[in-house]
Design a protein around this motif. Structure first.
Motif, short mmCIF file in Angstrom:
data_model
loop_
_atom_site.label_atom_id
_atom_site.label_comp_id
_atom_site.label_asym_id
_atom_site.label_seq_id
_atom_site.Cartn_x
_atom_site.Cartn_y
_atom_site.Cartn_z
N GLY A 176 -10.26 -0.11 2.51
CA GLY A 176 -9.69 -1.36 3.00
C GLY A 176 -8.19 -1.27 3.21
O GLY A 176 -7.54 -0.30 2.84
N HIS A 177 -7.65 -2.33 3.81
CA HIS A 177 -6.23 -2.33 4.19
C HIS A 177 -5.32 -2.20 2.97
O HIS A 177 -4.35 -1.44 3.00
N PHE A 178 -5.60 -2.98 1.91
CA PHE A 178 -4.70 -2.97 0.76
C PHE A 178 -4.64 -1.59 0.12
O PHE A 178 -3.57 -1.07 -0.18
N THR A 179 -5.82 -0.98 -0.09
CA THR A 179 -5.86 0.36 -0.68
C THR A 179 -5.20 1.38 0.22
O THR A 179 -4.51 2.30 -0.24
N SER A 180 -5.40 1.21 1.53
CA SER A 180 -4.78 2.14 2.49
C SER A 180 -3.27 2.11 2.38
O SER A 180 -2.61 3.16 2.42
N TYR A 181 -2.69 0.92 2.22
CA TYR A 181 -1.24 0.84 2.13
C TYR A 181 -0.72 1.27 0.76
O TYR A 181 0.42 1.73 0.65
N LEU A 182 -1.54 1.14 -0.29
CA LEU A 182 -1.17 1.75 -1.57
C LEU A 182 -1.09 3.27 -1.41
O LEU A 182 -0.20 3.92 -1.95
#
Length: 205
Positions: A91-97
């Motif tokens: 997902g987006h949040f994990t990708s940006y982490l």
């Protein structure tokens, strides 16, 4: 090996190296599989991460000199998520982490291999800003690939704006985590120096 606050994150440790190499092999294998199945973006992401991970052992000519495995794990979460089919990990949040972790890797390697010098505090700011900027670049890259391959770009305006929100939250959260990580590392390094000084004094006495 550099003993600067950032450069010291490059560890010369058998346990860390073993775990880190396992992660590198897994990320590389998943990246190849993604490329063969048409996942160009994730294959590129994996290739960049693997390249960054193998720079320290190549530069220092030792397979034991690796980045902290925790940082590599965080950076590789979305790629590893592809292997287990987890939407949460891709997902987006994990990708940006993951992007935040990669930004930290870039900061460490700039410190080691160029004339650039950063304090841990500036490195945290670098991570936050880089993560937020990547949101725009990632959306642009996906749009460009979609146009090149003649497929529709599925993200609408609102979805892209939410990605910017996710990137900001991930960048700020990662910044706090990395600041705590730097402090823990500094305390550990100080204990090692104190222990070494005590042993030296005992030997001299």
């Amino acid at each position: 090996m550099s003993q600067t606050p950032l450069g010291g994150l490059i560890a010369d440790d058998r346990t860390n190296a073993a775990i880190a190499w396992l992660l590198v092999v897994a990320i590389a294998a998943i990246g190849v599989a993604a490329f063969l199945t048409g996942g160009v973006l994730w294959a590129t992401f994996a290739a960049v991460l693997v390249t960054l991970a193998v720079l320290p052992p190549i530069a220092f000519r030792s397979s034991l000199v690796m980045l902290p495995w925790e940082v590599l794990l965080l950076a590789g979460l979305p790629v590893l998520g592809l292997a287990v089919g987890s939407d949460r990990l891709t997902g987006h949040f994990t990708s940006y982490l993951s992007v935040a972790a990669i930004a930290l890797v870039v900061a460490v390697e700039l410190q080691l291999f160029t004339s650039v010098r950063m304090t841990p505090g500036f490195a945290v700011v670098f991570v936050v800003v880089t993560t937020m900027a990547t949101a725009g670049l990632w959306a642009l890259l996906r749009w460009s690939v979609a146009q090149t391959l003649g497929i529709p770009f599925t993200a609408d305006h609102d979805a892209v704006m939410w990605e910017f929100v996710y990137s900001a939250l991930a960048g700020l959260g990662a910044g706090v985590v990395f600041e705590l990580y730097f402090r823990r590392f500094a305390r550990h390094d100080q204990r090692l120096r104190d222990r070494s000084a005590t042993i030296t004094e005992a030997d001299d006495g």
